[in-house]
Design an enzyme around this catalytic site. Structure first.
Site, short mmCIF file in Angstrom:
data_model
loop_
_atom_site.label_atom_id
_atom_site.label_comp_id
_atom_site.label_asym_id
_atom_site.label_seq_id
_atom_site.Cartn_x
_atom_site.Cartn_y
_atom_site.Cartn_z
N ARG A 52 0.87 -1.18 0.00
CA ARG A 52 0.00 0.00 0.00
C ARG A 52 0.90 1.22 0.00
NH1 ARG A 52 -1.94 -3.58 3.99
NH2 ARG A 52 -4.01 -4.46 3.53
N LYS A 98 -2.12 -2.47 8.13
CA LYS A 98 -3.25 -1.96 8.89
C LYS A 98 -3.22 -2.52 10.31
CE LYS A 98 -6.37 -1.33 4.96
NZ LYS A 98 -7.66 -1.68 4.34
N HIS A 125 -2.71 2.34 -5.72
CA HIS A 125 -3.43 1.09 -5.48
C HIS A 125 -3.59 0.28 -6.76
CE1 HIS A 125 -5.19 -0.77 -1.97
NE2 HIS A 125 -6.15 -1.28 -2.73
N HIS A 185 -3.72 -9.26 3.30
CA HIS A 185 -5.17 -9.39 3.43
C HIS A 185 -5.50 -10.30 4.62
CE1 HIS A 185 -5.99 -8.41 -1.10
NE2 HIS A 185 -5.84 -7.33 -0.36
N TYR A 216 -8.86 -11.50 -7.50
CA TYR A 216 -7.89 -11.58 -8.60
C TYR A 216 -8.07 -12.84 -9.44
CZ TYR A 216 -5.93 -7.65 -6.16
OH TYR A 216 -5.80 -6.43 -5.55
#
Length: 319
Positions: free
Chosen positions: A146, A170, A241, A267, A276
């Site tokens: 990111r 995150k 992104h 993720h 994807y």
């Protein structure tokens, strides 16, 4: 209801490690939920039923909230009720039989391999700034970070000899991400040449720096990326992104294990990474329609690579 809110917020912030933005969104969603229940005379969590929650979701839908927003509201409500059950405040979770509203997910936009090559070739490596920018773009595409993770890299977060970096994702979660040989080579050249020149007398713990000795901001990198996209002749809207999407799409297209891609992207849920596989399927369909003698695109042109008029036949069944 509100009496338990502080305890729940503390739990999701400390135990689950959710970001401040997500915590604030959950708190706002629950405030709306509590207010609506209160209007119906429900102020105790043990009085809430699945029907009450469904009525709340129906009200959100009537207000025009998207399914994605409704799903986020339900996630907050579900988390709150599960917390109360886990902490023995409640015996039964009123949300356990409620399905999450399904929303049609847009396929991510990504660059082709040719476009990636054009973008990566855009920085002028004969200058310190160009050398730095080349290293940043190579790292972003090589790792799928990111943009916040990229600009947040410290000088000690990348181990070039071992071929990996440590990304802070995150919720302050760290993960190890491989770095390809080309990206590692460009970073090494930047560290030995451009970075000392850019810093001058300044000192910085940031990996990628400005001439003032500061680390990059997200906004600064966005401007940099748009400038090089324009130089590379890329017309489609481009963001950091989309390079992340390109990284993942190109890996999946070449048979990378989905779990490995999930780990590299950071993720939490494999379902997020599975988008994807849909991209891959969509591209296969497009290639088939364009190239196969009975594909839609070829039929639409009135012939195939053999030339001439195609014989009349019933349309091929779509698969």
């Amino acid at each position: 209801m509100e009496a338990y809110l502080d305890a729940f917020i503390a739990f999701i912030r400390a135990e689950r490690g959710l970001s401040g933005k997500t915590v604030d969104a959950y708190a706002a969603d629950l405030a709306v939920y509590f207010a609506e229940l209160k209007q119906r005379g429900i102020t105790q969590p043990e009085r809430v039923t699945a029907e009450d929650i469904l009525r709340h979701l129906s009200a959100l839908n009537a207000r025009g909230l998207s399914r994605r927003s409704q799903a986020r509201h339900l996630a907050a409500i579900r988390g709150f009720h599960r917390f109360l059950v886990a902490e023995k405040y409640l015996e039964k979770d009123a949300t356990e039989d409620i399905d999450t509203p399904r929303s049609a997910r847009k396929l991510p936009v990504f660059l082709t391999l040719e476009e990636v090559e054009q973008l990566l070739a855009a920085p002028e490596e004969r200058t310190p700034v160009g050398q730095r920018d080349k290293a940043m773009l190579e790292v972003l595409y090589a790792t799928g970070l990111r943009v916040s993770e990229l600009v947040g890299l410290g000088i000690n977060d990348i181990q070039l000899s071992a071929g990996y970096l440590v990304a802070k994702g995150k919720g302050s979660k760290e993960r190890i991400v491989p770095v390809g040989s080309i990206a590692a080579e460009k970073v090494q050249a930047y560290l030995e040449g451009a970075r000392p020149v850019l810093l001058g007398k300044h000192e910085s713990k940031a990996l990628f720096v400005t001439p003032r000795g500061d680390g990059f901001t997200r906004q600064g990198f966005w401007k940099l990326l748009k400038r090089y996209a324009l130089k590379a002749g890329i017309r489609k809207p481009l963001s950091p992104h989309k390079l992340r999407h390109s990284f993942a799409t190109h890996l999946v297209e070449r048979g990378a294990d989905l779990r490995a891609v999930q780990a590299m992207l950071g993720h939490a849920d494999l379902a997020t990474t599975q988008i994807y596989t849909h991209v891959n399927s969509a591209r296969l369909r497009a290639v088939y329609d364009h190239a196969h003698p009975r594909g839609d695109d070829v039929r639409g042109r009135g012939g195939g690579s053999m030339g001439g008029k195609a014989p009349a036949r019933k349309p091929a069944r779509k698969t």
